[in-house]
Design a protein around this motif. Structure first.
Motif, short mmCIF file in Angstrom:
data_model
loop_
_atom_site.label_atom_id
_atom_site.label_comp_id
_atom_site.label_asym_id
_atom_site.label_seq_id
_atom_site.Cartn_x
_atom_site.Cartn_y
_atom_site.Cartn_z
N LYS A 1 0.88 -1.16 0.00
CA LYS A 1 0.00 0.00 0.00
C LYS A 1 0.92 1.21 0.00
O LYS A 1 1.80 1.34 0.87
CB LYS A 1 -0.90 -0.03 1.24
N PRO A 2 0.78 2.12 -0.94
CA PRO A 2 1.74 3.22 -1.06
C PRO A 2 1.69 4.18 0.13
O PRO A 2 0.67 4.33 0.79
CB PRO A 2 1.31 3.94 -2.34
N SER A 3 2.83 4.81 0.37
CA SER A 3 2.96 5.86 1.38
C SER A 3 3.56 7.10 0.71
O SER A 3 4.71 7.47 0.96
CB SER A 3 3.86 5.39 2.52
N PRO A 4 2.78 7.76 -0.14
CA PRO A 4 3.33 8.90 -0.87
C PRO A 4 3.53 10.15 -0.01
O PRO A 4 4.29 11.04 -0.39
CB PRO A 4 2.28 9.16 -1.95
N ALA B 1 1.82 7.51 5.29
CA ALA B 1 2.72 6.60 6.00
C ALA B 1 2.24 6.37 7.43
O ALA B 1 2.21 5.22 7.90
CB ALA B 1 4.15 7.16 6.00
N LEU B 2 1.83 7.42 8.10
CA LEU B 2 1.32 7.27 9.46
C LEU B 2 0.03 6.47 9.49
O LEU B 2 -0.17 5.62 10.38
CB LEU B 2 1.12 8.64 10.11
N ASP B 3 -0.85 6.70 8.52
CA ASP B 3 -2.08 5.91 8.42
C ASP B 3 -1.77 4.44 8.19
O ASP B 3 -2.40 3.55 8.79
CB ASP B 3 -2.97 6.43 7.28
N LEU C 1 2.32 -7.99 4.66
CA LEU C 1 2.14 -6.68 5.30
C LEU C 1 3.44 -5.95 5.55
O LEU C 1 3.47 -4.73 5.66
CB LEU C 1 1.30 -6.79 6.57
N THR C 2 4.56 -6.68 5.59
CA THR C 2 5.83 -5.99 5.80
C THR C 2 6.20 -5.09 4.63
O THR C 2 6.91 -4.10 4.81
CB THR C 2 6.99 -6.97 6.08
N TYR C 3 5.71 -5.38 3.45
CA TYR C 3 5.98 -4.49 2.31
C TYR C 3 5.40 -3.10 2.55
O TYR C 3 6.05 -2.09 2.31
CB TYR C 3 5.43 -5.08 1.01
N THR C 4 4.19 -3.05 3.05
CA THR C 4 3.56 -1.76 3.34
C THR C 4 4.26 -1.07 4.49
O THR C 4 4.52 0.14 4.44
CB THR C 4 2.07 -1.96 3.66
N LEU C 5 4.61 -1.83 5.53
CA LEU C 5 5.31 -1.23 6.67
C LEU C 5 6.68 -0.70 6.27
O LEU C 5 7.09 0.39 6.71
CB LEU C 5 5.43 -2.25 7.80
N GLU C 6 7.37 -1.41 5.43
CA GLU C 6 8.69 -0.96 4.97
C GLU C 6 8.58 0.35 4.20
O GLU C 6 9.38 1.27 4.40
CB GLU C 6 9.36 -2.02 4.10
N GLN C 7 7.59 0.44 3.32
CA GLN C 7 7.41 1.68 2.57
C GLN C 7 7.04 2.84 3.48
O GLN C 7 7.50 3.97 3.30
CB GLN C 7 6.34 1.51 1.48
N ALA C 8 6.20 2.57 4.48
CA ALA C 8 5.81 3.62 5.42
C ALA C 8 7.03 4.12 6.18
O ALA C 8 7.22 5.33 6.34
CB ALA C 8 4.74 3.10 6.38
N GLU D 1 10.14 3.95 5.24
CA GLU D 1 11.01 4.65 4.30
C GLU D 1 10.55 6.10 4.14
O GLU D 1 11.35 7.03 4.15
CB GLU D 1 11.02 3.94 2.95
N LYS D 2 9.24 6.29 4.02
CA LYS D 2 8.70 7.64 3.88
C LYS D 2 8.96 8.45 5.15
O LYS D 2 9.31 9.62 5.08
CB LYS D 2 7.20 7.59 3.57
#
Length: 123
Positions: A31-34, A39-41, A70-77, A79-80
């Motif tokens: 899930k993107p964290s643009p 990212a916080l959401d 789910l770690t993919y989304t957490l990693e992107q968050a 990173e942001k």
């Protein structure tokens, strides 16, 4: 002779490692964290999911797959968050240096940008 064989095997593995890395299991779309807000959401949504899984007595293959996804989304968050932390830290340093040199214009401009950048963290 054993030493030469060992070096040959290490060398062969070093050359093959990039190819082996490409054979990892399928990756999942995060899930993107643009933005910082996104990212916080995402952290607020996905951390409880991870918490529920790691609190289980044991993890079955489906659970492990869920964690993997789910770690993919957490990693992107995260990173942001890191990117945003670096950005607002630079703005705060501008404010700091400008205050030392009595540069009111930079204090105001960079101070406002810093406050806007950190607002999601204070709400």
């Amino acid at each position: 002779m054993k030493l030469m064989t060992t070096f040959a095997l290490v060398g062969a593995f070093a050359l093959a490692a990039p190819a082996l890395a490409d054979e990892r299991p399928d990756h999942f779309e995060a899930k993107p964290s643009p933005t910082l807000e996104a990212a916080l959401d995402n952290l607020a949504e996905y951390n409880p999911k991870l918490a529920a899984l790691v609190e289980k007595e044991s993890l079955n293959p489906e659970d492990l797959n869920d964690v993997h996804q789910l770690t993919y989304t957490l990693e992107q968050a995260l990173e942001k968050l890191g990117e945003e932390k670096d950005r607002v830290a630079a703005l705060l340093e501008e404010v700091h240096l400008a205050s030392e040199s009595a540069d009111a214009e930079t204090v105001k401009r960079s101070g406002k940008a810093y406050l806007e950048g950190t607002a999601p963290l204070t709400h």
